[in-house]
Design a protein around this motif. Structure first.
Motif, short mmCIF file in Angstrom:
data_model
loop_
_atom_site.label_atom_id
_atom_site.label_comp_id
_atom_site.label_asym_id
_atom_site.label_seq_id
_atom_site.Cartn_x
_atom_site.Cartn_y
_atom_site.Cartn_z
N ILE A 178 -24.82 15.73 24.80
CA ILE A 178 -23.57 14.73 24.83
C ILE A 178 -22.35 15.22 24.60
O ILE A 178 -22.33 16.33 23.81
N THR A 179 -21.12 14.32 24.85
CA THR A 179 -19.97 14.80 24.41
C THR A 179 -19.80 14.35 22.96
O THR A 179 -20.34 13.58 22.22
N PRO A 180 -18.70 15.10 22.05
CA PRO A 180 -18.45 14.88 20.94
C PRO A 180 -17.91 13.37 20.60
O PRO A 180 -18.11 12.77 19.67
N GLU A 181 -17.18 13.05 21.65
CA GLU A 181 -16.60 11.70 21.54
C GLU A 181 -17.81 10.56 21.84
O GLU A 181 -17.58 9.55 21.23
N PHE A 182 -18.74 10.77 22.57
CA PHE A 182 -19.88 9.92 22.80
C PHE A 182 -20.64 9.81 21.52
O PHE A 182 -21.08 8.74 20.98
N LEU A 183 -20.77 11.16 20.93
CA LEU A 183 -21.44 11.02 19.56
C LEU A 183 -20.73 10.22 18.30
O LEU A 183 -21.33 9.59 17.53
N SER A 184 -19.49 10.29 18.30
CA SER A 184 -18.55 9.74 17.50
C SER A 184 -18.81 8.18 17.70
O SER A 184 -18.95 7.39 16.50
N MET A 185 -18.62 7.73 18.91
CA MET A 185 -19.05 6.16 19.40
C MET A 185 -20.25 6.00 18.63
O MET A 185 -20.34 5.04 18.08
N LEU A 186 -21.35 6.56 18.88
CA LEU A 186 -22.67 6.35 18.57
C LEU A 186 -23.01 6.17 16.95
O LEU A 186 -22.98 5.16 16.48
N ARG A 187 -22.21 7.21 16.10
CA ARG A 187 -22.11 7.05 14.85
C ARG A 187 -21.37 5.54 14.44
O ARG A 187 -21.70 5.11 13.26
N SER A 188 -20.30 5.51 14.98
CA SER A 188 -19.70 4.26 14.43
C SER A 188 -20.16 2.97 14.77
O SER A 188 -20.50 2.18 13.90
N ARG A 189 -21.03 2.87 16.13
CA ARG A 189 -21.88 1.67 16.37
C ARG A 189 -22.87 1.62 15.20
O ARG A 189 -23.20 0.39 14.67
N MET A 190 -23.60 2.79 14.86
CA MET A 190 -24.52 2.68 13.92
C MET A 190 -24.12 2.35 12.62
O MET A 190 -24.89 1.63 11.69
N ALA A 191 -23.00 2.64 12.12
CA ALA A 191 -22.43 2.53 10.74
C ALA A 191 -21.96 0.80 10.63
O ALA A 191 -22.55 0.43 9.67
N ARG A 192 -21.71 0.47 12.05
CA ARG A 192 -21.50 -1.20 11.96
C ARG A 192 -22.80 -1.85 11.78
O ARG A 192 -22.67 -3.10 11.27
N ARG A 193 -23.48 -1.27 12.34
CA ARG A 193 -24.93 -2.20 12.10
C ARG A 193 -25.52 -2.15 10.68
O ARG A 193 -26.32 -3.15 10.50
N SER A 194 -25.43 -1.18 10.11
CA SER A 194 -25.84 -0.88 8.62
C SER A 194 -25.11 -1.74 7.54
O SER A 194 -24.13 -2.29 7.73
#
Length: 194
Positions: A178-194
């Motif tokens: 995946i792209t680094p930008e998509f990984l950054s978005m994934l990490r942000s989304r996961m951080a908001r969930r926890s």
């Protein structure tokens, strides 16, 4: 030279007497690898298999468009090489280089073969190591075909928690496809969930 880490690694699968340990360690060469330095380049023959005592290496290929596809990260207490090139002594399709300052103990192909003759138990050891690598590769292929990008990332951090903070996000993205930008978005989304 302290060989305790590599001997402990060997002892996970086979038992050696002191004479066999001494013979094995006499075949090893210590190599310091600077960050970004190559151990194997595309088109070269992998002459060594490497055991990492300190640092982090990666094995990867670059496609025609210039995209990096990382097949493996390896850290302390792991073995790495371009296995196909090393075993067949044919040119490599990819690269092995250092993500961090790294120290390895390397075993040449000729010493690898001599080891099998003098200490036949090593055939068992390397068979187990190669089987485990094949199984990990097959599981990764199945994950890449069946999981979403988020599922692959969750799997990655579950299997390799030590990599998440140690390896740059760009490298993890290349490993996950995946792209680094998509990984950054994934990490942000996961951080908001926890």
């Amino acid at each position: 030279m302290d060989f305790s880490l590599i001997i402990d690694n060997i002892n996970k699968h086979i038992s050696l007497n002191s004479e066999e340990q001494d013979y094995f360690t006499s075949l090893l060469e210590v190599q310091q690898v600077k960050r970004r330095a190559f151990l194997v380049r595309k088109g070269e023959i992998a002459r060594y298999t490497y055991f990492i005592t300190k640092g982090c290496l990666r094995n990867y290929e670059i496609d025609r468009e210039g995209t990096i596809h990382i097949g493996l990260f390896a850290v302390e207490d792991w073995w790495i090489s371009d296995l196909q090139s090393f075993l067949t002594q044919t040119p490599s399709f990819g690269f092995v280089d250092a993500i961090e300052e790294t120290e390895v103990m390397r075993l040449s192909k000729s010493n690898y073969e001599s080891l099998f003759e003098k200490v036949p138990q090593f055939e068992r050891f390397f068979r187990i190591i190669h089987q485990n690598a094949f199984i990990a590769l097959k599981n990764r292929l199945i994950d890449n075909l069946s999981l979403t990008a988020e599922g692959r990332y969750l799997n990655f951090i579950d299997k390799y928690p030590q990599f998440n903070q140690r390896i740059p996000q760009k490298q993890i993205a290349a490993y996950l496809g995946i792209t680094p930008e998509f990984l950054s978005m994934l990490r942000s989304r996961m951080a908001r969930r926890s």
